[in-house]
Every structure is written in structure tokens, then in C-alpha cells.
Design an enzyme around this catalytic site. Structure first.
Site, short mmCIF file in Angstrom:
data_model
loop_
_atom_site.label_atom_id
_atom_site.label_comp_id
_atom_site.label_asym_id
_atom_site.label_seq_id
_atom_site.Cartn_x
_atom_site.Cartn_y
_atom_site.Cartn_z
N ASP A 1 32.68 42.40 43.47
CA ASP A 1 34.06 42.73 43.82
C ASP A 1 34.26 44.25 43.80
OD1 ASP A 1 36.75 42.28 44.34
OD2 ASP A 1 37.04 40.88 42.67
N ASP B 1 42.22 36.82 49.47
CA ASP B 1 42.80 36.18 48.29
C ASP B 1 43.92 35.22 48.70
OD1 ASP B 1 41.16 37.27 46.44
OD2 ASP B 1 42.55 38.81 45.76
C1 DGJ Z 1 39.90 40.05 43.51
C2 DGJ Z 1 39.17 38.94 44.22
O1 DGJ Z 1 39.49 38.94 45.58
C3 DGJ Z 1 39.51 37.61 43.56
O2 DGJ Z 1 38.89 36.57 44.25
C4 DGJ Z 1 39.08 37.65 42.13
O3 DGJ Z 1 37.70 37.74 42.05
C5 DGJ Z 1 39.74 38.81 41.44
N1 DGJ Z 1 39.53 40.04 42.13
C6 DGJ Z 1 39.23 38.91 40.03
O4 DGJ Z 1 39.73 40.00 39.38
#
Ligand code: DGJ
Length: 725
Positions: free
Chosen positions: A463, A533
Site C-alpha cells: 500500500d 476503496d
Molecule cells: C488503503 C487501502 O486502499 C485499503 O484497502 C486498506 O488496505 C487501507 N489502506 C489500510 O490502511
């Protein structure tokens, strides 16, 4: 007799061909360049394949553009390269001194044009690499010199593509968190349009370095002349489209964004510009997408031909509330419905500072013993007991001010020496300085240590939740701060290469607050991408539609999440949620225990169904049939095998209107001469299928007339499998 005659013409034409023509061909396209010693390389033609008898070969250059125009000498058009020589001169005039041609053992034929400035010892190698089977050409350059001092690169694009005439429409993606890859189309009028970015880290928020140019008015899906391109670069980019007011032509310049990135090139240093990938199709936008998808899977994405697992990611199920029992429950629940891989997301690490929220711990990649007393090994044991593979979340390029890493190495973050740094998530997040080799080692070690300690880790989700908000490196010298954006990504790519050399089989997901890094620059190292997300299935119809223009289904992570959806609050039936996710790489993003018994039973069948259609979805040819942007209640798409012997058709009804008003559903990409058995798959009630079930219909009828499908309710959907007889 006829054959002999044709052969004779061909021979004659070869004989007539000027040695200065360089034909860079693929199955259906020709890029014609002209070069001779002591002269510039000219861009003559790019489009559908031409014959040696066609006029472009025999007349003077059709367009007459320099293939890599430079600033300062007879270049009133756009330029790809602009430098300041050691003596302050700002001009370049590149001429050819050699052309090389060879086949790359990794696939593709390469043409290398070697150019030199007429006055200064400044050199450019311009590369074109053609992939026959997918009509893709990529181009990039290498810049170098042997001047006495550094030469400043002011602009250093990868590609310059002149396009002649047409009623040109530009299609491109833009968006942000929770609304990535929104598709836009606009007519290009005289003036300049730029798709650019200076985020530094998450360069696909805001825009995406990919585009399609329709040459005959608004773009159509399966017909019309379209040129598509994408820059394979993880850092800041600039794609400019300049339509000259005097003439009906367009110039496209694509490359690294030179803004605040002037580069001091040392004598003998070689600066390689990123690859620009382009393609041409007479089959509309769909043709461009299919070419890019095929190329990406066959030649570019690591493991691009391998099936991607159906996974459950813990994030929306528990967020930061990770613990052994909760993870075990999710694994057991997922195994019961046939899942293949479990991924533990954020929240598992931090010893001194447990990661309970976004305010701390990034950098401290040790297991949080309070939450997981038995460690990662015990989780992997549980995964294996459930016949699941195991994956884990990391965000290795980052830290929080509340972390052991930051306490030890406050100089490892990007920040100005005399300013309070601006912070990201949780009010404490900072980006590490990837220019610094020590930081590069740290980031490599995040992956390496985890793998050394837990070699059974199968998957990592990488990430990145912050932009470069403090554009200054404590590592780079003061007079080289303008190299920051470039050096950051060199450092990142070097680490990725090291990881891949050591762990070629590890599956790594690219994530940046969702789809903030959707970019071909990453895919030689990352197997897939978290699309967004925003997991609301209706919103995903838009996001995945946009992504599908340039990126294939096997990298498109699409997860079924809880209802009501956590981002939009929308209540969506389980079948619709699964059907939307099944158009990409299917996964889940919820506690399986939140499913009702009936939903669980459906999920189990859906997962089984996806396993059977996975090769068609993940490796097939995509045909977009009805776009979510059309003012229609339906969205539709299908995937066909390249052999056209099997296809999967999806229809989504966003909202109710009387079906009587709706036209029959036409398909695409089938073999008109073959008949197809139609089966409804993933039906809500397997005992009660649509009337079309089991019918055999010709490919021609399905494409020319289509079939009527009555779906009934809002947010209902249907999936059909077609099997050639
Ligand atoms: C952002 C990501 O897009 C989410 O899927 C998740 O992993 C969060 N970060 C976790 O902090």
C-alpha cells in the site's frame, strides 16, 4: 499465374524501395519512419497496415515531422527534448548516424535509431519495439553526452506522435479516492490539453497516463479508427495534446513531467526515458483495449498468464481490529465457501506502538504481540489447515512520527531541513526518502525479513497512502533537489527489481489508497491492482469500466463487500455484488460470518462458478457492450476466448424501466459462423433459470439481432455462458 504475378510485383517493389524507409510493422499496423545518414528521422505514417505500393512509400514524407523534435533549431512545433549545454547554448539538431534492427529474445523486434547533435557531442538513441501479435509498439530514448560539464535536461519526453487530420476526440481517465478511473471524452479543438500529474507517489489519482484518440468523431466501441497510448512510468508524467490552429493536425508528446524535475546529466551518464506504449485499431476503443490487454498479459505483467486466486481481504471486515481469533474465523468462513487465499490487511504490526489506527507504527514491521501472540506462523498454519494460501499487508515506503523507525531515523523521511513537514494520514504519516540507499535497503528488508521469517507467505498487498507533500530530500545534495521526483522512483524501482530477483513467485498487489498507482510502470513487479476503496457494486461498474479501457481483468481486484456498503450506504443484493466482482479478479472484503445462510450458499456457488469461468475472464478478449455512461438502465459486457469457442456475458440492471422499451441484447466478438449453446450461470435460484437456458443460437444472430432478456427488479443481473457447438 495470379500468384506469380503478385510475387513479381512484390519483388519489383522491394527493388524500388528506398533504403531510407524503416517499416515497423505488426500484424495489422505500420509505423513508417524515414532516416538517412546525416539527416533527421522523420515520422511518415502510423495507422492500418500499408503496402509497399501505397503512396506513403513513394512520395515525400506524408507528414514530414521530426520523430523526436528538439528545441532550438527549426522547431516551431512541439518538442520532445530541450537541453541547456554546458556552455549555455539551448539548441539541438539531431541527425542519424546509424540504424540497428534486431529481435529481442523476450519477444518483439527492435529498431534503434542512433542520433547525434550536429555541433555538440550529445547523443540520443531512439528505440521502437514492435509486438506483432497484439499490434503494440513501444518507444523510448536514451540520452547521453560527452560534453565537458553537466548538461541540463529541461524536457525529456519518451515519445512524439504526430497525428494527421480528423475530427479528433480524446478519451482519458481521471478521478480520485473512491472514484478512480472515471472516463471522460472531449473533442480536441485548437489549443493544448494536458493530462499531467505532480503528486509524486500516487500518480493515478487525478489522472492516468493513458488515452485513446478517436480520429472519426466520438469514439465507438467496436468500430472506427482509434490510436491508444499509455506511459509506463510510476512517477510524475505529462501527456500533451496540441492542436495547431493553422492546420488540422495534432501533436502528442508523452513523458516524464519536467516541471520541477530539471535533470543535470553528467558526461557519459545515460538517462533512459520511460516506455511509451501505443497501438492503433480500426475496431474502435474495444480494439485498443484488447490489444493493450493482450500485450500486458503476454509481455509486461509479472505472472500475467497465471490464474489469479480468489481471495478474502480482512480490511472492510475488521479494519484495524486484527487478532488471532478474528483472523481464524474469517479464514474458516472463507474456506467453507471455497476461497483460495486469505490476506490480513492493516493492523497486525507494531510492538512499542501497536497499530490500532492510522496514527502510528508504519515502519515497525514486527508483529503486534498483543494482537497476535502466536505470530504470523500460527496464522499461516491456520490458513493451511483450511486449504488457503496466506497474504499480508505492508506499506513499506512510509512511516509515522509515532514509530520506532522514525525515532531512530528522523532523517530518512522526505522533508525540508528547516520546515515542519506536512503530514498525511492520522496527522503523523510521512514518506520515506527512496533516494537514500539506506532507505532502499530498509524497504527491501521489509519484504525480505517477512519472507525469511515466514517463507510460506504467498501474497503481499503493498500500500502507499500519501503523496510527496514535502518535496525535499535530506539525502540528495542541495543543488540536485530537482532530481527528487525522478530519484524517488528510481529508488523504488531498484527495490522492486531486487525483490523480484529474490522472490519471483511472490504475488504482490499494487495498492495506493485504492487505485492511486494504476500504471504500467509498476506491473513488471506487481501482479494486480486494488482498483478502489469504493466497493459499492454500482460505483464499481464505472470504476472497472474505466480501468478496462487500458488494463486487463486479471489485474483488476474486485471484491464483494458487505451490504449496506461501507462507502455509499447502498443496499445491493448479493448476486449483483458477486456478478460485478466476477468481471474482474474476484475476491471478498467482509466477514464471511456477516452473510446470511442463504447468501453463504449463494457465495459458495458463485465462487465455484468463477473458478470455472476464470480463464475466460482473466485471459479473454473484452467486449464492452453497454457503457454505464450511456443513459440506459443496463450495463453490459462480455469476455470471449481468443478462439471464440467460449464466452461469458454479463448484464446489469441498474434501475427498473419497462423491459418492453429495451432493445434486445446484442453481443460482440463471437464467430458468426458458429452456433452457441447458452447457459445461465450464477443464477439466484438454479432451479429457476431464464427462458434462454439451453437454447442454441448462431453467433451471427447473437451479434446482429441479439436476445431479449427480462430481468425484473432494480439491481438485478444475469450471467450467461456461451459454448460453441
Ligand atoms: C488503503 C487501502 O486502499 C485499503 O484497502 C486498506 O488496505 C487501507 N489502506 C489500510 O490502511
Amino acid at each position: 499465374m495470379k500468384r506469380l504475378f503478385l510475387a513479381a510485383i512484390a519483388l519489383l517493389c522491394v527493388a524500388q524501395l528506398s533504403a531510407e524507409n524503416y517499416e515497423i510493422t505488426t500484424k495489422n499496423t505500420t509505423l513508417l519512419l524515414r532516416a538517412s545518414e546525416g539527416r533527421r528521422v522523420e515520422f511518415v505514417y502510423y495507422g492500418p497496415k500499408v503496402n509497399k505500393i501505397d503512396e506513403v512509400f513513394n512520395t515525400s514524407s506524408q507528414i514530414g515531422w521530426n520523430a523526436y523534435p528538439c528545441f532550438g533549431t527549426n522547431c516551431t512545433c512541439e518538442h520532445a527534448l530541450a537541453v541547456t549545454h554546458a556552455n549555455g547554448d539551448v539548441s539541438l539538431e539531431l541527425v542519424t548516424y546509424e540504424v540497428k534492427q534486431y529481435t529481442d529474445p523476450d519477444g518483439g523486434r527492435v529498431w534503434e535509431f542512433l542520433l547525434k547533435d550536429k555541433v555538440f557531442p550529445f547523443y540520443v538513441k531512439q528505440f521502437y519495439k514492435a509486438y506483432d501479435d497484439c499490434d503494440i509498439i513501444k518507444t523510448w530514448t536514451e540520452l547521453s553526452h560527452t560534453e565537458k560539464k553537466d548538461v541540463m535536461l529541461n524536457k525529456f519526453a519518451s515519445a512524439y506522435i504526430p497525428v494527421k487530420s480528423g475530427d479528433i476526440y480524446l478519451n482519458y481517465l481521471a478521478g480520485g479516492w473512491g472514484a478512480e478511473a472515471q472516463l471522460f471524452e472531449e473533442r480536441l479543438l485548437p489549443g493544448r490539453k494536458t493530462i499531467g500529474n505532480h503528486d509524486g507517489a500516487r500518480t493515478s489519482f487525478g489522472g492516468n497516463p493513458s488515452f485513446m484518440i478517436s480520429l472519426d468523431g466520438p469514439a465507438k466501441e467496436n468500430e472506427g479508427n482509434v490510436l491508444g497510448g499509455t506511459l509506463s512510468y510510476t512517477g510524475n508524467y505529462d501527456l500533451s495534446f496540441v492542436k495547431n490552429g493553422n492546420a488540422n493536425h495534432l501533436e502528442i508528446v508523452a513523458g516524464i513531467n519536467p516541471e520541477l524535475s530539471q535533470y543535470y546529466l553528467q558526461p557519459k551518464e545515460v538517462f533512459t526515458t520511460p516506455e511509451f506504449i501505443f497501438t492503433y485499431s480500426t475496431e474502435g476503443k474495444g480494439g485498443i483495449s484488447r490489444n493493450l490487454h493482450r500485450w500486458a498479459r503476454n509481455y509486461h505483467i509479472i505472472g500475467g498468464k497465471e490464474p489469479r486466486d480468489i481471495l478474502l481481504n480482512s480490511w472492510e471486515g475488521v479494519y484495524f481490529r486484527v487478532n488471532q481469533e478474528g483472523m481464524n474465523q474469517m479464514m474458516q468462513g472463507f474456506a467453507e465457501i471455497g476461497g483460495e487465499l486469505f490476506v490480513m490487511d492493516d493492523g497486525w504490526f507494531g510492538d512499542k506502538y501497536p497499530r490500532d489506527n492510522g496514527e502510528s507504527s508504519l515502519g515497525d514491521w514486527v508483529v503486534c504481540e498483543k494482537k497476535l501472540p502466536e505470530g504470523i506462523g500460527a496464522l499461516i498454519d491456520e490458513a493451511e489447515r483450511n486449504n488457503l494460501k496466506f497474504g499480508i499487508w505492508i506499506e513499506p515506503e512510509m512511516t509515522n512520527t509515532k514509530s520506532e523507525l522514525y525515532e531512530k531515523h528522523p532523517d530518512w523521511v522526505l522533508r525540508q531541513p528547516d520546515r515542519e513537514p506536512s503530514k498525511g494520514r492520522g496527522g503523523t504519516q510521512l514518506v520515506l526518502d527512496m533516494c537514500n540507499p539506506k532507505v532502499q535497503d530498509h524497504v527491501f528488508n521489509v519484504v525480505d525479513n517477512l519472507m525469511q521469517e515466514n517463507p510460506r507467505i504467498y501474497y503481499m498487498k503493498w500500500d502507499a497512502n500519501m503523496s510527496i507533500s514535502n518535496a525535499s530530500s535530506l539525502y540528495l545534495p542541495k543543488d540536485r533537489q530537482s532530481h527528487l521526483y525522478i530519484e524517488y522512483h528510481r529508488g523504488l524501482m531498484d527495490v522492486c527489481k531486487r525483490i523480484r530477483e529474490k522472490y519471483p513467485k511472490l504475488v504482490i498487489q499494487l495498492c495506493a489508497s485504492g487505485g492511486g498507482r494504476l500504471n504500467y510502470g509498476y506491473f513488471p513487479y506487481f501482479n494486480e491492482c486494488w482498483s478502489s476503496d469504493n466497493t459499492d457494486a454500482v460505483q464499481r461498474l464505472y470504476i472497472q469500466h474505466g480501468m478496462s479501457h487500458f488494463y486487463p481483468a486479471n489485474i483488476m481486484a474486485a471484491h464483494v463487500s458487505a451490504s449496506p456498503n461501507h462507502q455509499t450506504g447502498r443496499v445491493v443484493p448479493i448476486k449483483f455484488r458477486f456478478d460485478v466482482a466476477m468481471t474482474g479478479r474476484l475476491g471478498m472484503e467482509m466477514k464471511p460470518s456477516a452473510l446470511s445462510a442463504k447468501e453463504k450458499e449463494f457465495a459458495k456457488r458463485a465462487i465455484e462458478t468463477y473458478k470455472s469461468i476464470r480463464p475466460v475472464i482473466q485471459q479473454g478478449d473484452l467486449y464492452r457492450l453497454v457503457s454505464p455512461y450511456e443513459k440506459k438502465p443496463y450495463v453490459s459486457l462480455m469476455y470471449n476466448t481468443p478462439e471464440k469457442d467460449r464466452a461469458v456475458f454479463f448484464l446489469f440492471r441498474r434501475h427498473y424501466i419497462n423491459d418492453e422499451w429495451e432493445e434486445p441484447r446484442k453481443m460482440a466478438g463471437l464467430d458468426p459462423e458458429r452456433n452457441y449453446l447458452i447457459r445461465e450461470i450464477n443464477a439466484e435460484n438454479p432451479e429457476k433459470k431464464l427462458a434462454i437456458e439451453g437454447k442454441v443460437v448462431s453467433g451471427r444472430f447473437l451479434m446482429e439481432n441479439g436476445i431479449r432478456l427480462s430481468l425484473g427488479k432494480d439491481l438485478s443481473s444475469v450471467v450467461l455462458e456461451l459454448i460453441a457447438q
